[in-house]
Enzyme design. Sequence first.
Site: not given
Ligand code: NAP
Length: 317
Positions: A233, A262, A280
């Site tokens: 993000r 964005e 994005h």
């Molecule tokens: P996920 O499985 O929930 O993984 C998120 C990771 O971030 C977890 O390992 C979590 O680890 C860590 N995290 C969460 N809050 C945190 C905090 N406050 N401080 C430090 N680490 C933290 O989610 P995902 O499916 O992998 O997706 C991740 C993100 O990718 C989404 O939320 C979205 O913003 C982004 N995304 C972007 C695109 C794009 O088009 N560019 C597409 C899809 C997703 P811990 O719980 O151990 O902290």
Amino acid sequence: MQKPDILMTKPMLPVVEEQLDEAFTVHRLHAAEDPDAMLAEVGPKVRGIALSWAEVNDAFLAKFPNLEIVSSFGVGYDHVDTDACLRAKVMVTHTPDVLTDEVADTAIGLMIMTVRELGQAETWLRDGNWTKKGGYPLSQATLQGRTLGIFGLGRIGKAIAKRAESFGLKIAYYGRSQQAGVDYPYHASLVSLAEACDTLMVVAPGGAETQHAVNAEVLSALGPNGIVINIGRGSVIDEAALADALESGTIYGAGLDVFEQEPCTPERLMKLPRVTLLPHVGSASQATRNAMGQLVVDNLKSWFETGKPLTAVPEMK
Ligand code: NAP
């Protein structure tokens, strides 16, 4: 039986709209001449929302006294105030897993583009410089020998790590806690991770907790060989600090798929030669977006048919 009334906040993919029209009475906010008047009229009837990129907070929820579910398009839901939804007893769902591999592929592509300046090299060819001036200058960075620090080793972070391992990269990670069963070295702070790596992959969610987590101190710890990739993000990186670090040579380069405001891309970043910028497109293939849209539909159908969602956000479980 009467179809439940749902609200759509923005146009959605044809495959989604067709199925929603079949199963529900759909009110299209984006098509309303006077959105406020429309909401005043249909708000009390609306029981579900098919949400794409609209903010959900107390004020928004107050317009829908009979709302039961917000089915959000995308895995990130930092635009949805889940505390407000819990207070209003509104279920929130998102679209995890179906986009994981696509986003991981894009992240790896963006990383290689950035390290080896592939976008700039293609522009060199398209501008006729190959014939006029000769080969594109050698990239001063290489992927070989790099250590990838992953900020957010979740579904997508792990899929990126798996791919990066096959490129021979060393991997480390930072998150709120060390994960059982994960062998990559864990760092309890982002500064510690940045000190230990030269390529920082940001794939953490947005929101107040991660706002500007990648700041001047983290960038300084990454060092002059450092490359930052952001597929998570825009809000997670302090963009002004990033531009400062790139301009001053504190870090080497950056590859960004997401931005703070964005679709605006900061002029300072646009001018820098070792920066790769994408609009994005992490999950943006037709097949993956269709799968995400299908999950938006399926969550709504499941809710109204069985009283249970398929993929609730963790706060609801
Ligand atoms: P996920 O499985 O929930 O993984 C998120 C990771 O971030 C977890 O390992 C979590 O680890 C860590 N995290 C969460 N809050 C945190 C905090 N406050 N401080 C430090 N680490 C933290 O989610 P995902 O499916 O992998 O997706 C991740 C993100 O990718 C989404 O939320 C979205 O913003 C982004 N995304 C972007 C695109 C794009 O088009 N560019 C597409 C899809 C997703 P811990 O719980 O151990 O902290």
